[in-house]
Write an enzyme that holds these catalytic residues in place. Structure first.
Site, PDB file in Angstrom:
ATOM      1  N   ALA A  55       0.863  -1.184   0.000  1.00 46.18           N
ATOM      2  CA  ALA A  55       0.000   0.000   0.000  1.00 46.18           C
ATOM      3  C   ALA A  55       0.896   1.230   0.000  1.00 46.18           C
ATOM      4  O   ALA A  55       2.051   1.169   0.435  1.00 46.18           O
ATOM      5  CB  ALA A  55      -0.889  -0.023   1.238  1.00 46.18           C
ATOM      6  N   GLY A 100       0.571  -4.935   0.989  1.00 48.67           N
ATOM      7  CA  GLY A 100      -0.664  -4.947   0.206  1.00 48.67           C
ATOM      8  C   GLY A 100      -0.468  -5.534  -1.186  1.00 48.67           C
ATOM      9  O   GLY A 100      -1.401  -6.078  -1.767  1.00 48.67           O
ATOM     10  N   GLU A 103      -0.829  -9.086  -0.667  1.00 44.54           N
ATOM     11  CA  GLU A 103      -2.252  -9.380  -0.432  1.00 44.54           C
ATOM     12  C   GLU A 103      -3.044  -9.339  -1.740  1.00 44.54           C
ATOM     13  O   GLU A 103      -3.937 -10.155  -1.956  1.00 44.54           O
ATOM     14  CB  GLU A 103      -2.823  -8.380   0.588  1.00 44.54           C
ATOM     15  CG  GLU A 103      -2.286  -8.680   1.983  1.00 44.54           C
ATOM     16  CD  GLU A 103      -2.601  -7.597   3.004  1.00 44.54           C
ATOM     17  OE1 GLU A 103      -2.326  -6.421   2.710  1.00 44.54           O
ATOM     18  OE2 GLU A 103      -3.099  -7.935   4.078  1.00 44.54           O
ATOM     19  N   GLU A 162       5.145  -4.974   6.834  1.00 49.27           N
ATOM     20  CA  GLU A 162       4.382  -4.007   7.642  1.00 49.27           C
ATOM     21  C   GLU A 162       4.934  -3.891   9.056  1.00 49.27           C
ATOM     22  O   GLU A 162       4.905  -2.832   9.666  1.00 49.27           O
ATOM     23  CB  GLU A 162       2.900  -4.437   7.716  1.00 49.27           C
ATOM     24  CG  GLU A 162       2.112  -4.165   6.449  1.00 49.27           C
ATOM     25  CD  GLU A 162       2.081  -5.362   5.513  1.00 49.27           C
ATOM     26  OE1 GLU A 162       3.011  -6.198   5.562  1.00 49.27           O
ATOM     27  OE2 GLU A 162       1.125  -5.455   4.717  1.00 49.27           O
TER      28      GLU A 162
HETATM   29  N1  CAA Z   1       4.673   3.201  -0.658  1.00 46.55           N
HETATM   30  C1  CAA Z   1       5.121   4.349  -1.210  1.00 46.55           C
HETATM   31  N2  CAA Z   1       6.254   4.439  -1.939  1.00 46.55           N
HETATM   32  C2  CAA Z   1       6.971   3.313  -2.134  1.00 46.55           C
HETATM   33  C3  CAA Z   1       6.572   2.086  -1.590  1.00 46.55           C
HETATM   34  C4  CAA Z   1       5.362   2.045  -0.823  1.00 46.55           C
HETATM   35  N3  CAA Z   1       4.874   0.914  -0.302  1.00 46.55           N
HETATM   36  N4  CAA Z   1       7.491   1.142  -1.917  1.00 46.55           N
HETATM   37  C5  CAA Z   1       8.427   1.773  -2.667  1.00 46.55           C
HETATM   38  N5  CAA Z   1       8.115   3.081  -2.798  1.00 46.55           N
HETATM   39  C6  CAA Z   1       8.868   4.111  -3.530  1.00 46.55           C
HETATM   40  C7  CAA Z   1      10.102   4.560  -2.773  1.00 46.55           C
HETATM   41  O1  CAA Z   1       9.771   5.539  -1.792  1.00 46.55           O
HETATM   42  C8  CAA Z   1      10.950   5.096  -3.895  1.00 46.55           C
HETATM   43  O2  CAA Z   1      10.460   6.370  -4.238  1.00 46.55           O
HETATM   44  P1  CAA Z   1      11.504   7.574  -4.531  1.00 46.55           P
HETATM   45  O3  CAA Z   1      12.286   7.120  -5.737  1.00 46.55           O
HETATM   46  O4  CAA Z   1      10.624   8.738  -4.799  1.00 46.55           O
HETATM   47  O5  CAA Z   1      12.354   7.699  -3.319  1.00 46.55           O
HETATM   48  C9  CAA Z   1      10.624   4.166  -5.068  1.00 46.55           C
HETATM   49  O6  CAA Z   1       9.389   3.547  -4.721  1.00 46.55           O
HETATM   50  C10 CAA Z   1      11.676   3.086  -5.276  1.00 46.55           C
HETATM   51  O7  CAA Z   1      11.846   2.402  -4.038  1.00 46.55           O
HETATM   52  P2  CAA Z   1      13.287   2.217  -3.330  1.00 46.55           P
HETATM   53  O8  CAA Z   1      14.206   3.316  -3.723  1.00 46.55           O
HETATM   54  O9  CAA Z   1      13.034   2.019  -1.874  1.00 46.55           O
HETATM   55  O10 CAA Z   1      13.770   0.863  -4.022  1.00 46.55           O
HETATM   56  P3  CAA Z   1      14.721  -0.253  -3.407  1.00 46.55           P
HETATM   57  O11 CAA Z   1      15.012  -1.208  -4.514  1.00 46.55           O
HETATM   58  O12 CAA Z   1      15.877   0.365  -2.700  1.00 46.55           O
HETATM   59  O13 CAA Z   1      13.850  -0.989  -2.310  1.00 46.55           O
HETATM   60  C11 CAA Z   1      11.867  -2.061  -1.443  1.00 46.55           C
HETATM   61  C12 CAA Z   1      12.720  -1.734  -2.702  1.00 46.55           C
HETATM   62  C13 CAA Z   1      12.634  -2.996  -0.531  1.00 46.55           C
HETATM   63  C14 CAA Z   1      10.601  -2.747  -1.958  1.00 46.55           C
HETATM   64  C15 CAA Z   1      11.521  -0.752  -0.690  1.00 46.55           C
HETATM   65  O14 CAA Z   1      11.015   0.198  -1.604  1.00 46.55           O
HETATM   66  C16 CAA Z   1      10.518  -0.908   0.414  1.00 46.55           C
HETATM   67  O15 CAA Z   1      10.847  -1.389   1.475  1.00 46.55           O
HETATM   68  N6  CAA Z   1       9.239  -0.498   0.165  1.00 46.55           N
HETATM   69  C17 CAA Z   1       8.203  -0.517   1.162  1.00 46.55           C
HETATM   70  C18 CAA Z   1       7.668  -1.923   1.370  1.00 46.55           C
HETATM   71  C19 CAA Z   1       6.589  -1.937   2.444  1.00 46.55           C
HETATM   72  O16 CAA Z   1       6.843  -1.590   3.595  1.00 46.55           O
HETATM   73  N7  CAA Z   1       5.358  -2.362   2.081  1.00 46.55           N
HETATM   74  C20 CAA Z   1       4.248  -2.444   2.984  1.00 46.55           C
HETATM   75  C21 CAA Z   1       3.403  -1.194   2.921  1.00 46.55           C
HETATM   76  S1  CAA Z   1       2.125  -1.160   4.147  1.00 46.55           S
HETATM   77  C22 CAA Z   1       0.882  -2.126   3.537  1.00 46.55           C
HETATM   78  O17 CAA Z   1       0.966  -2.683   2.458  1.00 46.55           O
HETATM   79  C23 CAA Z   1      -0.336  -2.246   4.428  1.00 46.55           C
HETATM   80  C24 CAA Z   1      -1.406  -3.190   3.950  1.00 46.55           C
HETATM   81  O18 CAA Z   1      -1.436  -4.341   4.349  1.00 46.55           O
HETATM   82  C25 CAA Z   1      -2.473  -2.767   3.087  1.00 46.55           C
END
Ligand code: CAA
Length: 258
Positions: free
Chosen positions: A66, A109, A112, A132
């Site tokens: 998400a 998400g 999911e 998460e």
């Molecule tokens: N939300 C918003 N932006 C996101 C995102 C997310 N879930 N995942 C990645 N992005 C964005 C990053 O902020 C980045 O944006 P910028 O270039 O503007 O900085 C871009 O996507 C590329 O990401 P990274 O630079 O972080 O890429 P990476 O290869 O270094 O890392 C990753 C990849 C490990 C997937 C990392 O992006 C990450 O940890 N993302 C978040 C994953 C996460 O925590 N997901 C759970 C969200 S909560 C949820 O989903 C709740 C639910 O159950 C509904």
């Protein structure tokens, strides 16, 4: 058919295709995007020219969860009032087969969403997980329930508590994904499989999905009763008459989906 901000949509050979299209943020799922996906799924579910739905992601991720930026300042009451996951729940109402193809990350998400598909094909480099826990929350769109049903309590807790990423091989081992495929062949093989299902009698496909879904909630006796009614129901279809007649006449059946 590109009236959508965050997805691409097309229909060809009986396959309705939705492709997540926010690659710059690894297809992070905001509310509008989820609404768009489900609106198209609903439309596909009604259309006669769509037999199977395929969901893919553009870029180096299926979806990294998400949209954290959208959620970061949210509060519990607003989410309750918004009924945050209503659109996600609508996905469970779709009657046609949904096949997901995962490349790269399917996290939070995004995982999911993948688990909402009926079948999942994944590239060998796919990575699944529920990170998460690392940002102070937990899955909210079915992750704890669906993962536990697939791999059992102890394994599910291991992934949910550690927040680690599950490699494709392990996802295959636990039945999270159906097939692991070389990344360059993922789309081709997914669509090939989808076309095969699309060529089958659509009512059989639909009633099989309905019966299999009951297996998770019904007792064996209830489930068998349900299955039997669906079996009988198919004898009201033209495709049953055609399928059996074609067998007897030693020719290929021509199904109409009725
Ligand atoms: N939300 C918003 N932006 C996101 C995102 C997310 N879930 N995942 C990645 N992005 C964005 C990053 O902020 C980045 O944006 P910028 O270039 O503007 O900085 C871009 O996507 C590329 O990401 P990274 O630079 O972080 O890429 P990476 O290869 O270094 O890392 C990753 C990849 C490990 C997937 C990392 O992006 C990450 O940890 N993302 C978040 C994953 C996460 O925590 N997901 C759970 C969200 S909560 C949820 O989903 C709740 C639910 O159950 C509904």
């Amino acid at each position: 058919m590109s009236d959508y901000q965050y997805i691409e949509v097309s229909v060809e050979d009986g396959i309705g295709h939705v492709s997540l299209n926010r690659p710059k943020v690894l297809n992070a799922l905001n509310r509008t995007m989820i609404r768009e996906i489900v609106t198209v799924f609903d439309d596909f579910d009604q259309r006669e020219d769509v037999k199977v739905i395929v969901l893919t992601g553009k870029g180096r991720a299926f979806a990294a969860g998400a949209d954290i930026d959208e959620m970061a300042d949210d509060d519990a009451i607003r989410m309750e009032l918004l009924n945050q996951f209503k659109d996600w729940d609508r996905m469970n109402m779709i009657k046609k087969p949904i096949i997901g193809a995962v490349q790269g990350f399917a996290l939070g998400g995004g995982f999911e969403l993948a688990l909402s598909c009926d079948l999942l094909f994944a590239a060998e480099d796919a990575k699944f997980g529920f990170p998460e826990i690392n940002i102070g929350v937990m899955p909210g769109a079915g992750g704890t329930q669906r993962l536990t049903r697939l791999m059992g309590k102890t394994k599910a807790l291991e992934w949910l508590w550690s927040g680690e990423m599950m490699p494709g091989k392990e996802a295959l081992q636990y039945g999270v994904v159906n097939r692991l495929i070389a990344p360059e062949l993922l789309n081709e093989q997914t669509f090939q499989f989808a076309r095969n299902v699309a060529s089958k009698p659509a009512l059989s496909v639909r009633l099989i999905k309905e019966a299999v879904e009951k297996a998770e909630d019904y007792t064996l006796a209830e489930g068998m009763q349900f299955e039997r009614k669906n079996f009988y129901l198919l004898f009201a279809s033209e495709d049953q008459k055609e399928g059996m007649k074609a067998f007897q006449e030693k020719r290929k059946p021509s199904f109409k989906g009725r």
